[in-house]
Design a protein around this motif. Structure first.
Motif, PDB file in Angstrom:
ATOM      1  N   ARG A   1      46.696 -62.122 -23.679  1.00  0.00           N
ATOM      2  CA  ARG A   1      47.298 -61.724 -22.402  1.00  0.00           C
ATOM      3  C   ARG A   1      48.582 -60.916 -22.601  1.00  0.00           C
ATOM      4  NH1 ARG A   1      43.168 -62.823 -19.328  1.00  0.00           N
ATOM      5  NH2 ARG A   1      42.586 -64.976 -19.145  1.00  0.00           N
ATOM      6  N   LEU A   2      48.554 -59.983 -23.541  1.00  0.00           N
ATOM      7  CA  LEU A   2      49.709 -59.129 -23.812  1.00  0.00           C
ATOM      8  C   LEU A   2      49.650 -57.898 -22.915  1.00  0.00           C
ATOM      9  CD1 LEU A   2      49.782 -59.207 -27.701  1.00  0.00           C
ATOM     10  CD2 LEU A   2      51.269 -60.436 -26.143  1.00  0.00           C
ATOM     11  N   LEU A   3      50.789 -57.484 -22.421  1.00  0.00           N
ATOM     12  CA  LEU A   3      50.890 -56.289 -21.594  1.00  0.00           C
ATOM     13  C   LEU A   3      51.814 -55.296 -22.274  1.00  0.00           C
ATOM     14  CD1 LEU A   3      51.328 -57.912 -18.073  1.00  0.00           C
ATOM     15  CD2 LEU A   3      49.249 -56.922 -19.017  1.00  0.00           C
ATOM     16  N   GLN A   4      51.657 -54.014 -21.904  1.00  0.00           N
ATOM     17  CA  GLN A   4      52.552 -53.017 -22.462  1.00  0.00           C
ATOM     18  C   GLN A   4      53.951 -53.213 -21.906  1.00  0.00           C
ATOM     19  OE1 GLN A   4      51.078 -49.111 -21.735  1.00  0.00           O
ATOM     20  NE2 GLN A   4      49.926 -49.068 -23.641  1.00  0.00           N
ATOM     21  N   LEU A   5      54.934 -53.002 -22.729  1.00  0.00           N
ATOM     22  CA  LEU A   5      56.325 -53.135 -22.329  1.00  0.00           C
ATOM     23  C   LEU A   5      56.764 -51.853 -21.623  1.00  0.00           C
ATOM     24  CD1 LEU A   5      58.683 -55.101 -22.582  1.00  0.00           C
ATOM     25  CD2 LEU A   5      59.357 -53.911 -24.640  1.00  0.00           C
ATOM     26  N   THR A   6      57.193 -51.997 -20.376  1.00  0.00           N
ATOM     27  CA  THR A   6      57.648 -50.840 -19.603  1.00  0.00           C
ATOM     28  C   THR A   6      59.067 -51.090 -19.128  1.00  0.00           C
ATOM     29  OG1 THR A   6      56.810 -51.732 -17.521  1.00  0.00           O
ATOM     30  CG2 THR A   6      55.289 -50.363 -18.811  1.00  0.00           C
ATOM     31  N   SER A   7      59.632 -50.088 -18.449  1.00  0.00           N
ATOM     32  CA  SER A   7      61.004 -50.233 -17.965  1.00  0.00           C
ATOM     33  C   SER A   7      61.103 -51.251 -16.835  1.00  0.00           C
ATOM     34  CB  SER A   7      61.536 -48.883 -17.503  1.00  0.00           C
ATOM     35  OG  SER A   7      60.740 -48.392 -16.439  1.00  0.00           O
ATOM     36  N   ASP A   8      59.975 -51.586 -16.204  1.00  0.00           N
ATOM     37  CA  ASP A   8      59.992 -52.595 -15.137  1.00  0.00           C
ATOM     38  C   ASP A   8      60.261 -53.999 -15.680  1.00  0.00           C
ATOM     39  OD1 ASP A   8      59.379 -50.570 -13.388  1.00  0.00           O
ATOM     40  OD2 ASP A   8      57.214 -50.964 -13.435  1.00  0.00           O
ATOM     41  N   HIS A   9      60.087 -54.195 -16.968  1.00  0.00           N
ATOM     42  CA  HIS A   9      60.307 -55.509 -17.567  1.00  0.00           C
ATOM     43  C   HIS A   9      61.785 -55.797 -17.835  1.00  0.00           C
ATOM     44  CE1 HIS A   9      56.006 -54.856 -18.690  1.00  0.00           C
ATOM     45  NE2 HIS A   9      55.945 -56.093 -18.228  1.00  0.00           N
ATOM     46  N   PHE A  10      62.643 -54.825 -17.590  1.00  0.00           N
ATOM     47  CA  PHE A  10      64.069 -54.989 -17.852  1.00  0.00           C
ATOM     48  C   PHE A  10      64.820 -55.081 -16.530  1.00  0.00           C
ATOM     49  CE2 PHE A  10      62.444 -52.691 -21.540  1.00  0.00           C
ATOM     50  CZ  PHE A  10      62.872 -53.523 -22.549  1.00  0.00           C
ATOM     51  N   ALA A  11      65.914 -55.799 -16.515  1.00  0.00           N
ATOM     52  CA  ALA A  11      66.742 -55.936 -15.316  1.00  0.00           C
ATOM     53  C   ALA A  11      67.659 -54.728 -15.195  1.00  0.00           C
ATOM     54  CB  ALA A  11      67.566 -57.212 -15.393  1.00  0.00           C
TER      55      ALA A  11
END
Length: 114
Positions: free
Chosen positions: A76-86
């Motif tokens: 269940r890995l997803l690509q890391l995007t800028s939405d994952h950061f605060a």
């Protein structure tokens, strides 16, 4: 007296010759050990270069993406995007340290005029 001096001189020369002989072979042994260590260091450097090349090959982004897609059901890995950061304004920073109140402040009630 002269014979005693010559005898001591001969013994001293023989002692120095023996010391020089042992030092010569100890030095040759040390040089052989240094050569062996340099060879081992060279082999270790070549192994390290191979390992770095393998690491770079295994960490290619397209290969990792294929692995993530192939194992998505289990990992269940997803690509890391800028939405994952605060955003910066979402980070709570502590306020200034005001320290303890050492002198109490007296507050008087004032009536306001209408």
């Amino acid at each position: 007296m002269k014979n005693l001096f010559l005898g001591c001189l001969v013994v001293t020369v023989m002692g120095l010759a023996f010391w020089g002989y042992t030092e010569n072979y100890a030095t040759k042994g040390s040089l052989d050990k240094i050569a062996q260590l340099n060879e081992e260091i060279g082999l270790a450097h070549s192994r390290l270069r191979v390992l770095n090349a393998e690491w770079a090959y295994l960490n290619r982004p397209e290969r990792l993406l294929q692995l993530v897609n192939a194992n998505f059901d289990n990992l269940r890995l997803l690509q890391l995007t800028s939405d994952h950061f605060a955003r910066l304004e979402q980070i709570p920073y502590p306020g200034p340290d005001l320290g303890p109140i050492t002198e109490p402040i007296e507050v008087m009630n004032r009536e306001t005029s209408p």
